[in-house]
Design a protein around this motif. Structure first.
Motif, short mmCIF file in Angstrom:
data_model
loop_
_atom_site.label_atom_id
_atom_site.label_comp_id
_atom_site.label_asym_id
_atom_site.label_seq_id
_atom_site.Cartn_x
_atom_site.Cartn_y
_atom_site.Cartn_z
N TYR A 113 29.41 -9.86 4.09
CA TYR A 113 28.97 -9.51 5.47
C TYR A 113 27.71 -10.36 5.74
CZ TYR A 113 27.23 -7.31 9.60
OH TYR A 113 26.60 -6.82 11.00
N LEU A 114 26.82 -10.18 4.89
CA LEU A 114 25.78 -10.97 5.15
C LEU A 114 25.84 -12.48 5.06
CD1 LEU A 114 22.86 -9.04 3.34
CD2 LEU A 114 23.29 -9.18 5.73
N GLN A 115 26.91 -13.10 4.33
CA GLN A 115 27.56 -14.30 4.23
C GLN A 115 27.83 -14.79 5.44
OE1 GLN A 115 30.56 -14.99 1.52
NE2 GLN A 115 30.33 -17.31 1.63
N GLU A 116 28.73 -14.04 6.11
CA GLU A 116 29.35 -14.34 7.29
C GLU A 116 28.15 -14.53 8.58
OE1 GLU A 116 31.94 -15.01 10.17
OE2 GLU A 116 32.02 -15.05 8.20
N LEU A 117 27.02 -13.37 8.24
CA LEU A 117 25.90 -13.44 9.15
C LEU A 117 25.02 -14.91 9.13
CD1 LEU A 117 23.86 -12.07 11.19
CD2 LEU A 117 22.81 -11.27 9.05
N TYR A 254 17.45 -17.49 6.37
CA TYR A 254 18.06 -16.37 5.91
C TYR A 254 17.54 -15.26 5.65
CZ TYR A 254 21.64 -20.23 4.18
OH TYR A 254 22.22 -21.05 3.96
N LYS A 255 16.17 -15.25 4.87
CA LYS A 255 15.46 -13.85 4.88
C LYS A 255 15.31 -13.22 6.18
CE LYS A 255 11.66 -11.89 2.48
NZ LYS A 255 10.96 -11.16 3.46
N GLN A 256 14.69 -13.79 7.23
CA GLN A 256 14.47 -13.50 8.29
C GLN A 256 15.76 -12.90 8.98
OE1 GLN A 256 13.06 -16.88 10.46
NE2 GLN A 256 10.79 -16.82 9.48
N ALA A 257 17.03 -13.56 8.89
CA ALA A 257 18.06 -12.87 9.60
C ALA A 257 18.75 -11.74 8.86
CB ALA A 257 19.15 -14.11 9.53
N THR A 258 18.65 -11.48 7.52
CA THR A 258 19.18 -10.50 6.73
C THR A 258 18.18 -9.56 7.15
OG1 THR A 258 17.97 -11.27 4.78
CG2 THR A 258 20.49 -11.70 5.15
N SER A 260 16.00 -8.71 9.66
CA SER A 260 16.33 -8.59 11.22
C SER A 260 17.60 -7.54 11.27
CB SER A 260 16.46 -9.37 11.80
OG SER A 260 15.33 -10.43 12.10
N GLU A 261 18.77 -7.94 10.67
CA GLU A 261 20.04 -7.34 10.60
C GLU A 261 19.78 -5.85 9.99
OE1 GLU A 261 24.19 -6.68 11.52
OE2 GLU A 261 22.40 -7.55 12.29
N ILE A 262 19.19 -5.66 8.83
CA ILE A 262 18.84 -4.33 8.29
C ILE A 262 18.19 -3.60 9.13
CG2 ILE A 262 18.06 -3.18 6.31
CD1 ILE A 262 18.66 -5.87 4.65
N ILE A 263 17.01 -4.20 9.86
CA ILE A 263 16.43 -3.21 10.57
C ILE A 263 17.22 -2.79 11.84
CG2 ILE A 263 14.53 -3.17 12.31
CD1 ILE A 263 12.93 -5.34 10.42
N ARG A 264 17.96 -3.59 12.47
CA ARG A 264 18.97 -3.14 13.54
C ARG A 264 19.73 -2.19 13.02
NH1 ARG A 264 23.94 -3.93 15.58
NH2 ARG A 264 24.72 -5.03 13.76
N LEU A 265 20.49 -2.41 12.07
CA LEU A 265 21.37 -1.32 11.41
C LEU A 265 20.78 0.00 11.03
CD1 LEU A 265 23.68 -3.48 9.13
CD2 LEU A 265 24.37 -2.85 11.14
#
Length: 320
Positions: A113-117, A254-258, A260-265
């Motif tokens: 999932y994170l790879q796709e992100l 990569y780190k910023q995106a992952t 941010s996504e964890i915070i969103r979820l």
């Protein structure tokens, strides 16, 4: 590569779990897409799709595919035999295997999932690379190289008396005489390090030091007593530094995106912490999180165990 916690799992169980999981994935893939059968083992087929998937995940060059195919095919045969035997002995139903399979399944799904992100993140632009280059002169255009002489001693050996002696000492040789007289164990070494290899705080001390001055640098389990024998300019041109900077900036993205996504979820989910051990509750804000995205998938540099010598002896490799 799966991120597996360092828990006590039997090597046989670990092999079986990974084999069962991989074979389950491949079985599902074959049911959806089919594929020409290459080998039949007790009625179960190994297909071209499975072999191609193994080749894709390996590090073999294209010109090595012929030899690699034979090797990987035999690996698939061995894996299937292990799985068949594990199922025959009902090892696949054991609690340890079931828990490990569940964790492996969740881990792989999260990773992909994170790879796709992160696959949607654009590469750093030329202007971003140039900006980073000029903002970090100590790592590139203004890089300097130090020829260092070093003594490493255990942290508990550096008492107030030794600190005071080092402050007034004339050379590192005087420190060695002092340590020998008191039977204090130490390691002496010479090395070459650049301003890109060392933490900025250490670089600042080295640049400010005078000839023969001994500098005390603390690390986790040791103290380093350093002196600079020689200093010289060792710049890296922008063209040579650009690929390294591009990779570094991508890792940051990569780190910023992952994150941010964890915070969103987390903001969308209802999370309740139930029956936590006292040690977890007392930790409050001290949260230590393991990377969710496998560094290999994100094309990040591999993480390694801390080395006994620490940063000074082994360098930081592109300290940010």
């Amino acid at each position: 590569m799966l991120l597996i916690d360092r828990v006590k799992i039997s090597p046989l169980i670990l092999i079986v779990v990974l084999s069962l999981f991989l074979m389950a994935c491949q079985k599902e893939n074959n049911q959806k897409k089919g594929g020409q059968a290459l080998i039949s083992i007790n009625g179960k087929e190994i297909t071209t799709l499975q072999l191609n998937d193994e080749l894709k995940r390996s590090n073999f060059r294209i010109d090595q595919y012929g030899v690699a195919s034979k090797q990987l095919l035999e690996n698939l045969v061995a894996r299937q035999l292990i799985v068949d035997e594990a199922i025959r002995t009902k090892l696949d139903r054991s609690p340890d295997v079931m828990r490990a399979r569940e964790r492996a399944n969740a881990q792989v799904i999260a990773q992909f999932y994170l790879q796709e992100l992160v696959s949607k993140i654009p590469k750093p632009s030329k202007s971003e690379i140039e900006e980073y280059f000029y903002q970090h002169p100590q790592h590139y255009g203004g890089r300097k190289q130090f020829e260092l002489e070093m003594i490493r001693i255990a942290k508990n050996e550096l008492n107030d008396e030794l600190k005071e002696f080092v402050r007034n000492v004339k050379s590192l040789n005087d420190v060695i005489v002092y340590l020998n007289k008191r039977d204090i164990l130490f390691i002496r070494n010479e090395m070459v390090r650049s301003t890109a290899d060392l933490p900025d705080a250490v670089v600042a001390k080295l640049l400010e030091s005078k000839k023969d001055q001994v500098i005390i640098i603390p690390e986790s389990e040791f103290f380093y007593l350093l002196t600079v024998n020689r200093e010289k300019d060792s710049p890296i041109l922008l063209d040579l530094a650009a690929p390294q900077i591009e990779k570094l900036l991508m890792n940051q993205k990569y780190k910023q995106a992952t994150d941010s996504e964890i915070i969103r979820l987390r903001s969308l989910a209802k999370i309740e912490y139930l029956n936590l051990p006292a040690s977890v509750n007392n930790g409050e804000n001290k949260i230590y999180r393991q990377p969710i995205l496998d560094p290999a998938i994100a094309n990040n540099p591999s993480l390694s165990e801390p080395s006994p010598g620490g940063l000074i002896e082994h360098g930081t490799n592109n300290v940010q």
